[in-house]
Design an enzyme around this catalytic site. Sequence first.
Site, PDB file in Angstrom:
ATOM      1  N   GLU A 165     -11.418 -49.300 -27.576  1.00  0.00           N
ATOM      2  CA  GLU A 165     -10.067 -48.879 -27.171  1.00  0.00           C
ATOM      3  C   GLU A 165      -9.983 -48.218 -25.796  1.00  0.00           C
ATOM      4  O   GLU A 165      -9.331 -47.190 -25.644  1.00  0.00           O
ATOM      5  CB  GLU A 165      -9.497 -47.921 -28.236  1.00  0.00           C
ATOM      6  CG  GLU A 165      -9.525 -48.491 -29.635  1.00  0.00           C
ATOM      7  CD  GLU A 165      -8.944 -47.563 -30.710  1.00  0.00           C
ATOM      8  OE1 GLU A 165      -8.730 -46.380 -30.426  1.00  0.00           O
ATOM      9  OE2 GLU A 165      -8.705 -48.042 -31.823  1.00  0.00           O
ATOM     10  N   GLU A 189     -11.467 -55.059 -37.958  1.00  0.00           N
ATOM     11  CA  GLU A 189     -10.827 -53.994 -38.764  1.00  0.00           C
ATOM     12  C   GLU A 189      -9.558 -54.514 -39.430  1.00  0.00           C
ATOM     13  O   GLU A 189      -8.535 -53.836 -39.477  1.00  0.00           O
ATOM     14  CB  GLU A 189     -10.489 -52.778 -37.877  1.00  0.00           C
ATOM     15  CG  GLU A 189     -11.666 -52.254 -37.087  1.00  0.00           C
ATOM     16  CD  GLU A 189     -11.378 -50.992 -36.286  1.00  0.00           C
ATOM     17  OE1 GLU A 189     -10.355 -50.332 -36.537  1.00  0.00           O
ATOM     18  OE2 GLU A 189     -12.189 -50.668 -35.403  1.00  0.00           O
TER      19      GLU A 189
HETATM   20  C1  GLA Z   1      -9.306 -47.441 -35.103  1.00  0.00           C
HETATM   21  C2  GLA Z   1     -10.796 -47.190 -35.076  1.00  0.00           C
HETATM   22  C3  GLA Z   1     -11.377 -47.128 -36.462  1.00  0.00           C
HETATM   23  C4  GLA Z   1     -10.515 -46.336 -37.401  1.00  0.00           C
HETATM   24  C5  GLA Z   1      -9.104 -46.862 -37.383  1.00  0.00           C
HETATM   25  C6  GLA Z   1      -8.213 -46.107 -38.317  1.00  0.00           C
HETATM   26  O1  GLA Z   1      -8.964 -48.724 -35.316  1.00  0.00           O
HETATM   27  O2  GLA Z   1     -11.516 -48.143 -34.347  1.00  0.00           O
HETATM   28  O3  GLA Z   1     -12.642 -46.542 -36.393  1.00  0.00           O
HETATM   29  O4  GLA Z   1     -10.538 -44.992 -37.042  1.00  0.00           O
HETATM   30  O5  GLA Z   1      -8.620 -46.724 -36.085  1.00  0.00           O
HETATM   31  O6  GLA Z   1      -8.816 -45.698 -39.456  1.00  0.00           O
END
Ligand code: GLA
Length: 319
Positions: free
Chosen positions: A124, A230
Amino acid sequence: MTLKEKYRGYFDIGAAVNTGTIVSHNELITREFSSITCENEMKYNRVTSDGKTYNFADADAIAEYAKKNGLKVRMHTLLWHNQVPDAIFEGADKDALLATLKAHTQKIGERYGKLIYVADVANEVVEDKEDYLYRRSKWYDILGDTLLDEAFAYAAQYMPGVKLCYNDYNEMDPVKSKKIYELVKGLLERGAPVHTLGLQAHWSISTSLDDIKRALELYSKLGVSLQVTEMDISVYPTREEPAVEKPSADMIKKQVQLYRDAFALFREYKDIMDSVTTWGVADDMTWLSRMRGVVRKNWPLLFDDDHQPKEAYHAIMDF
Ligand code: GLA
């Protein structure tokens, strides 16, 4: 037939787990998934609170679990603006912060380098909407525009043989996807060892399939592999939507359709798609049920509160 069996020959199927779910969700994890990510346990502030002394107890517990059950491991994450000890930035100039990052990468590499198949070297760093590329963060303030070049070089040094990943969210957004593409392209042009692009895929039933298609097509031009890291599909079209007691038929229909369409697309990209990971195992334990302090039960995953396969599961199994 289980998920991991169905998708053998396409890509690994992963789940984010924690020290609780490896016990409470053990049966599902070992039956359906071939890869795991620590939801929090390998994050910077979870292995060291002061940046100097390390405690690997929780991460080790998951590492042992993976070994015992023959699961692959995604390491998450090295350089990130969240969940990082403030102490590492205090009074640090560029050289000092780089030395800290290098030492941290070495620690993680020496401990888990042989276990993991991929590491999220950075998470990010791209700004969502503004004109500029990089998110303003303590990392950025001190290291500037080349903040990732060294991060990837250190990871290559201390994690030989591990795929090195840049990971981000809102990755299908028409504006942000171009910026993520530019970031990775720039890194590759400068010789940074980026091997894979991580697409978080925290989606909702209003995420546009066209956006997803267009972004995947763009990313496929980078010449690196892709990983969905994710994935979850919120049943609420927006973050502000009021909580419901149970998802409506329309919510479920849209969620099922998006899971199915997305997996159909991922399959089209099987030659460059390494793994698809959901952020959690089953609906009874997901970050979306308590996001930023707001309690709003969500049903974003493939298994329900009782760990039974949902319609979305069947939709990605039956074609
Ligand atoms: C982001 C992070 C993850 C997690 C999510 C929310 O996507 O990369 O590690 O913290 O947020 O749980």
